[in-house]
Design an enzyme around this catalytic site. Structure first.
Site, PDB file in Angstrom:
ATOM      1  CB  SER A 211      -0.953   0.008   1.203  1.00 51.34           C
ATOM      2  OG  SER A 211      -0.225  -0.032   2.419  1.00 51.34           O
ATOM      3  CG  HIS A 239      -4.424  -1.155   0.163  1.00 50.27           C
ATOM      4  ND1 HIS A 239      -4.890   0.148   0.186  1.00 50.27           N
ATOM      5  CD2 HIS A 239      -3.921  -1.405   1.388  1.00 50.27           C
ATOM      6  CE1 HIS A 239      -4.664   0.672   1.376  1.00 50.27           C
ATOM      7  NE2 HIS A 239      -4.075  -0.244   2.125  1.00 50.27           N
ATOM      8  CE  LYS A 270      -6.928  -0.257   3.578  1.00 49.91           C
ATOM      9  NZ  LYS A 270      -7.179  -0.793   4.934  1.00 49.91           N
TER      10      LYS A 270
END
Length: 426
Positions: A211, A239, A270
């Site tokens: 990330s 991610h 996320k």
């Protein structure tokens, strides 16, 4: 004594007790001095972190406390723009009203509702590998619980050197022997697996996407090495889940090896709604072991119903081609435009093929200064420096979202160019 005097006397005593309870206990001088010095050193080095207060929901344009005008947010993990999506908010609200605020319990006592089992099934079906899924309060908790539960002192963990802090902390909790390989270096992974050949079980742990750099792990090559050594492959896909790969199934799908990965840990906080929650998905046998031995699962309250509802709605959006495709098209077009224009302007960028695009600056103070100047132009980005990234590798990590318009992306680039020239970065 009159009732009013008794009331005043009681109130006075209560206030005195409250003052005593709220007073700060004196710290040992050695601790106070050490922490004060450490914080001062952080400020001098430009690595001290402050928190900006947002006064609106999370979206591409937000309001920040003490700012009179909205700013464009280019530092959130809101890759698909679902954090404030009406369907996600509506489902969260309906689950809150129907199922209550929370369970006041861990899962195995009285903290499992049908909606929790439904979400676990939905996640398993999303991956389509015939596995099972276990929910956690966060992906950090999922990473904290997996290694200690599944591995013994006779086993080995072979971990990428740039894995997320939560993997590192999870590894520390395990009695397994530890080996590290250079970031994304398959030859070194093979060497470390050779070094661990005396161990009974060998588990390779990697981020699907790193990330801080925006780099995607070379999972196809990793799978080849893992299978050669009869090892287990674990991927943290925080991610990647929801937007990487043709249908958003993550780094395994991106590399075409989803059916060769044994365990995936990821987040609901996320791309999938932006709230909270994490999970492990994979072999039903291993998931059963985690349900019985994973300490963050056994000793943490279950996910609140509103979070479950939001995650379920986000997964519905990602699982449906009609709703998913426009979001993915927007996200990747935004990332392509931003990267190309920034490269053309002369910026040094890290990463590839991802919505995380780090602008490499090196100096921590420079990164902090650029972030401040960008905010003055209405662009909210954050400078990252040691210890979050290696020393002298400070950067501004830009994160694109499907919620950004092309005009917003171009304005962000224009602002970077203006500030970059002023600071002599380009």
């Amino acid at each position: 004594m009159s009732s009013s005097l008794l009331l005043r006397s009681s109130s006075s005593k209560s206030s005195a007790v409250a003052r005593r309870l709220l007073s700060t206990a004196k710290l040992p001088s050695t601790l106070e001095e050490r922490i004060t010095t450490a914080l001062s050193d952080m400020k001098a080095a430009g690595t001290f972190k402050t928190e900006r207060v947002i006064t609106t929901p999370q979206r591409s344009s937000i309001n920040v406390q003490n700012s009179s005008t909205p700013v464009l947010n280019f530092c959130a993990n809101n890759y698909l723009g679902l954090a404030d999506h009406p369907h996600v908010v509506s489902r969260a609200t309906s689950y809150l009203q129907q199922w209550g605020n929370g369970l006041s319990s861990v899962r195995f006592i009285c903290g499992t509702q049908s909606i929790h089992k439904d979400l676990e099934t939905q996640i398993s079906e999303f991956y389509g590998t015939g596995g099972d899924t276990i929910l956690y309060a966060s992906c950090f908790d999922a990473n904290a619980g997996i290694f200690e539960s599944l591995l013994t002192a006779k086993d080995a963990i072979i971990s990428d050197s740039l894995n997320h802090a939560s993997i590192i902390d999870g590894v520390r909790l395990s009695k397994a022997q530890r080996f590290r390989y250079k970031n994304g270096d398959v030859a070194d992974l093979n060497e470390q697996l050779e070094n661990a050949k005396h161990c009974r079980v060998k588990l390779v742990a990697t981020d699907g996407v790193f990330s801080m750099d925006g780099n995607i792990a070379p999972l196809r090559d990793i799978c080849d090495v893992v299978e050669r050594h009869n090892a287990v492959l674990f991927v943290d896909d925080a991610h990647a889940t929801g937007f990487l790969g043709p249908t958003g199934r993550g780094s395994g799908e991106y590399a075409g090896v989803l059916d060769r990965v044994h365990l995936v840990n990821s987040t609901l906080g996320k791309a999938l709604g932006g709230a909270a929650g994490g999970y492990t998905t994979g072999s039903p046998l291993l998931i059963s072991m985690l349900r019985n031995t994973s300490r963050p699962y056994l000793f943490s309250n279950t996910l609140p119903p509103s979070v479950v509802g939001a995650a379920a709605a986000a997964l519905d959006i990602v699982s449906n081609e009609e709703t998913r495709t426009p979001l993915l098209d927007s996200l990747w077009n935004n990332a392509k435009v931003f990267r190309q224009r920034m490269q053309d302007a002369g910026f040094v960028l890290a990463g590839k093929d991802h919505a995380i695009i780090p602008v490499m600056l090196g100096d921590a103070k420079l990164a902090a200064k650029m972030a401040e100047m960008m905010l003055e132009r209405g662009i909210y980005v954050v400078g990252f420096s040691y210890p979050v990234v290696p020393k002298d590798m400070a950067r501004i990590r830009v994160q694109l979202s499907a919620a950004h318009t092309l005009d917003q992306v171009n304005y962000a680039v224009d602002s970077f160019i203006a500030v970059g020239r002023e600071l002599k970065v380009i």
